[in-house]
Design an enzyme around this catalytic site. Structure first.
Site, PDB file in Angstrom:
ATOM      1  N   THR A 137       0.887  -1.162   0.000  1.00  0.00           N
ATOM      2  CA  THR A 137       0.000   0.000   0.000  1.00  0.00           C
ATOM      3  C   THR A 137       0.923   1.209   0.000  1.00  0.00           C
ATOM      4  O   THR A 137       1.932   1.200   0.702  1.00  0.00           O
ATOM      5  CB  THR A 137      -0.854   0.054   1.285  1.00  0.00           C
ATOM      6  OG1 THR A 137      -1.626  -1.136   1.364  1.00  0.00           O
ATOM      7  CG2 THR A 137      -1.770   1.257   1.303  1.00  0.00           C
ATOM      8  N   ARG A 165     -13.416  -8.316  -1.645  1.00  0.00           N
ATOM      9  CA  ARG A 165     -12.882  -7.850  -0.364  1.00  0.00           C
ATOM     10  C   ARG A 165     -12.312  -6.431  -0.480  1.00  0.00           C
ATOM     11  O   ARG A 165     -11.590  -6.105  -1.406  1.00  0.00           O
ATOM     12  CB  ARG A 165     -11.790  -8.807   0.097  1.00  0.00           C
ATOM     13  CG  ARG A 165     -11.090  -8.406   1.397  1.00  0.00           C
ATOM     14  CD  ARG A 165      -9.790  -7.703   1.136  1.00  0.00           C
ATOM     15  NE  ARG A 165      -9.065  -7.389   2.370  1.00  0.00           N
ATOM     16  CZ  ARG A 165      -8.036  -6.555   2.448  1.00  0.00           C
ATOM     17  NH1 ARG A 165      -7.597  -5.949   1.361  1.00  0.00           N
ATOM     18  NH2 ARG A 165      -7.427  -6.315   3.583  1.00  0.00           N
ATOM     19  N   GLY A 167     -10.125  -3.498   1.757  1.00  0.00           N
ATOM     20  CA  GLY A 167      -9.349  -3.239   2.971  1.00  0.00           C
ATOM     21  C   GLY A 167      -9.628  -1.830   3.456  1.00  0.00           C
ATOM     22  O   GLY A 167     -10.662  -1.224   3.160  1.00  0.00           O
ATOM     23  N   ASP A 168      -8.670  -1.293   4.173  1.00  0.00           N
ATOM     24  CA  ASP A 168      -8.817   0.038   4.762  1.00  0.00           C
ATOM     25  C   ASP A 168      -8.539   1.175   3.775  1.00  0.00           C
ATOM     26  O   ASP A 168      -9.041   2.290   3.938  1.00  0.00           O
ATOM     27  CB  ASP A 168      -7.840   0.180   5.932  1.00  0.00           C
ATOM     28  CG  ASP A 168      -6.388  -0.015   5.486  1.00  0.00           C
ATOM     29  OD1 ASP A 168      -6.118  -0.971   4.718  1.00  0.00           O
ATOM     30  OD2 ASP A 168      -5.526   0.798   5.863  1.00  0.00           O
ATOM     31  N   THR A 188      -0.951   1.529   6.487  1.00  0.00           N
ATOM     32  CA  THR A 188      -0.596   0.420   5.618  1.00  0.00           C
ATOM     33  C   THR A 188      -0.565  -0.839   6.476  1.00  0.00           C
ATOM     34  O   THR A 188      -0.432  -0.769   7.689  1.00  0.00           O
ATOM     35  CB  THR A 188       0.743   0.692   4.896  1.00  0.00           C
ATOM     36  OG1 THR A 188       1.086  -0.433   4.101  1.00  0.00           O
ATOM     37  CG2 THR A 188       1.866   0.977   5.847  1.00  0.00           C
ATOM     38  N   GLY A 189      -0.740  -1.975   5.831  1.00  0.00           N
ATOM     39  CA  GLY A 189      -0.783  -3.213   6.596  1.00  0.00           C
ATOM     40  C   GLY A 189      -2.139  -3.871   6.473  1.00  0.00           C
ATOM     41  O   GLY A 189      -2.909  -3.563   5.566  1.00  0.00           O
ATOM     42  N   GLY A 191      -5.593  -4.455   6.387  1.00  0.00           N
ATOM     43  CA  GLY A 191      -6.695  -3.496   6.370  1.00  0.00           C
ATOM     44  C   GLY A 191      -7.796  -3.785   7.361  1.00  0.00           C
ATOM     45  O   GLY A 191      -8.351  -2.863   7.971  1.00  0.00           O
TER      46      GLY A 191
HETATM   47  N1  GLY Z   1      -3.881  -1.908   3.606  1.00  0.00           N
HETATM   48  C1  GLY Z   1      -4.300  -2.472   2.416  1.00  0.00           C
HETATM   49  C2  GLY Z   1      -5.299  -3.518   2.525  1.00  0.00           C
HETATM   50  O1  GLY Z   1      -5.412  -4.192   3.537  1.00  0.00           O
HETATM   51  O2  GLY Z   1      -6.002  -3.740   1.560  1.00  0.00           O
END
Ligand code: GLY
Length: 277
Positions: A137, A165, A167-168, A188-189, A191
């Site tokens: 990310t 799906r 993420g964040d 980042t990481g 999500g």
């Molecule tokens: N941080 C990116 C995700 O989990 O999609």
């Protein structure tokens, strides 16, 4: 902040943009968002075949009455705005990684990989890794010469994720948040664990309470560590923040997260502090 993350979106065989690993059905789906100092924001999610999702997010912000467009509608909007529909094909690295993943087709999405320095020795088993250990990310926070803040965030999400799906990263308040009077933060990481704590917004709220950027990031990482218990060993999350005075800080769960700092006089890569050393 748009141009900044576009550099990474452009790369082939990278972990962001169309060169990244696909979902478990073999499709690359992209998420991105952007926000300015006046709470203007735009976001796209589950977007396919468009090279620069962050630019589409900016158009959503500037040209629609909405904040977020997803999937087919986001793609339709992008094409109407003149973005080129790219061929539906995987980059050579992603194709290789997907073919390997298909040999077992075990539903075990790969967690985000943030470990650059610690190649092969981090909390993430090397067997989970294909290609470079790198960010999957890219988030950017910035302040201009008038003291105005902005931020962007873009990703292909977790490799071999379930189709659909999110993420964040495309979620304002999770992957990115900017409050022009306080500061900005991006994440980042993994999500799912950023969303659970409204990560970037929570970091900004910590800065509002008077914490410096690094400590504000640490406070929310501590929250995730507490929630996850032993499972925290298996995930990575990192926050990167800037306050309205231009002070920058970051904090991660695991060692190996580094960020680039650019000012008028400096350009350097900084290793963030982490919960686990
Ligand atoms: N941080 C990116 C995700 O989990 O999609």
């Amino acid at each position: 902040v748009e141009r900044g993350v576009m550099v990474t979106e452009d790369e082939i065989n990278c972990c962001v943009g169309l060169g990244a690993n696909p979902d478990r059905d073999g499709f690359v789906t992209l998420d991105a968002c952007i926000m300015d100092h006046q709470f203007n924001c735009g976001s796209v999610a589950f977007l396919e075949r468009i090279k620069h999702p962050v630019s589409v997010a900016r158009r959503v912000m500037e040209k629609t009455p909405h904040v977020m467009l997803v999937g087919e509608g986001a793609q339709q909007f992008a094409v109407a705005e003149g973005f080129k529909l790219e061929p539906q094909e995987l980059s050579p690295d992603a194709k290789k990684a997907y073919e390997k993943w298909l040999q077992n087709s075990k539903y075990e999405p790969q967690i985000n990989r943030e470990n650059v320095e610690n190649k092969g020795h981090g909390p993430f088993a090397p067997s989970q890794i294909d290609g470079e250990w790198n960010h999957d990310t890219i988030g950017m926070v910035a302040i201009d010469s008038h003291g105005q803040l902005g931020g962007s965030c873009t990703t292909s999400g977790m490799g071999f994720k379930m189709r659909g799906r999110l993420g964040d990263s495309p979620i304002i308040g999770a992957g990115l948040y900017v409050d022009g009077e306080v500061g900005a933060c991006t994440a980042t990481g993994q999500g799912e664990d950023v969303i659970r704590v409204a990560g970037s917004h929570s970091v900004v709220e910590m800065m509002r309470q008077g914490y410096g950027p690094e400590l504000a990031c640490r406070k929310i990482i501590e929250r995730i560590v507490k929630i996850k218990g032993d499972d925290v060993k298996k995930i990575q999350v990192a926050f990167l923040a800037i306050n309205k005075n231009g002070v920058v800080g970051a904090y991660a769960i695991h060692k190996g997260f580094s960020y680039a700092l650019k000012t008028n006089t400096t350009e350097k890569l900084i290793a963030a502090k982490s919960w686990f050393s």
